[in-house]
Scaffold this active site. Sequence first.
Site, PDB file in Angstrom:
ATOM      1  N   LYS A   4       0.796  -1.180  -0.028  1.00  0.00           N
ATOM      2  CA  LYS A   4       0.053  -0.100  -0.120  1.00  0.00           C
ATOM      3  C   LYS A   4       0.969   1.241   0.141  1.00  0.00           C
ATOM      4  CE  LYS A   4      -1.712   3.535   2.387  1.00  0.00           C
ATOM      5  NZ  LYS A   4      -0.673   4.547   3.473  1.00  0.00           N
ATOM      6  N   THR A  15       4.963   6.071   4.095  1.00  0.00           N
ATOM      7  CA  THR A  15       3.759   5.426   4.712  1.00  0.00           C
ATOM      8  C   THR A  15       3.423   4.253   4.064  1.00  0.00           C
ATOM      9  OG1 THR A  15       2.786   6.721   2.725  1.00  0.00           O
ATOM     10  CG2 THR A  15       2.538   7.651   4.845  1.00  0.00           C
ATOM     11  N   GLU A  98       0.178   9.727  -5.909  1.00  0.00           N
ATOM     12  CA  GLU A  98      -0.872  10.893  -5.728  1.00  0.00           C
ATOM     13  C   GLU A  98      -0.501  11.526  -7.167  1.00  0.00           C
ATOM     14  OE1 GLU A  98      -0.298  12.973  -2.419  1.00  0.00           O
ATOM     15  OE2 GLU A  98      -1.855  11.688  -1.017  1.00  0.00           O
ATOM     16  N   ASN A 221      -3.174  17.715  -2.465  1.00  0.00           N
ATOM     17  CA  ASN A 221      -2.438  17.977  -1.222  1.00  0.00           C
ATOM     18  C   ASN A 221      -2.790  19.521  -0.985  1.00  0.00           C
ATOM     19  OD1 ASN A 221      -0.357  15.873  -0.205  1.00  0.00           O
ATOM     20  ND2 ASN A 221      -0.253  15.841  -2.589  1.00  0.00           N
TER      21      ASN A 221
END
Length: 226
Positions: A4, A15, A98, A221
């Site tokens: 992930k 992350t 992203e 963001n």
Amino acid sequence: GMAKGAGMIEPMMATMLGFITTDARIDPVRLRQALVSVCDRTFNAITVDGECSTNDSVFLLASGQSGVDIDDAQWPHFMAGLEAVAGTLARDIVRGGEGATKLVAVEVTGAATPEDANRAARAIANSPLVKTAIHGSDPNWGRLIAVAGRAGVAFELATAAVRVGPVTLFANDAVYADREPEAAAHLKGREVDIGVDLGTGGTSEATVWTCDLSAEYVRINADYRT
């Protein structure tokens, strides 16, 4: 394996959450050694935006259910399989970053030391100017040279080189502007290959995978709420 990730991806793994399993029977100490070695070339060789967070984990779990012991003769094959799985997952994390539209391999060669190669590759991979140029399919070799020169590593401009895909745009103080359309065509693809030779004559090299920087990344963001 499964993993992930989205944004805030920068080693040490940020992350990222990764899980790889095998039914082989392997001693935990040796299993950990294998994972650390493979992570250096996979999960710790990716970046989405150069930002770290507070959470990161990659697990390698061996159930031993097959009853197969990995001996010294089989070990290279196990490591090759492990690296193939880890590398695929790591690059897919970057693909899913992203706002990402392109997977970019940044290969640095001609470095004096492995540390220099990694540092230069990471600096190029995290440069907003480089990432936005790639997003716009702009073969701006000057941005790549500029980052390599300020990366804090041994660098010789007179013998340095830059390529985009198979196209050399700068080498040995010569600029090949007529090749820019071919380089731009490569940059329009979903997978982009960038190469920078630091010109030191060294044999060390490194590859870091990154993505482009798009307006969608800024939107995600900018609108982010805790």
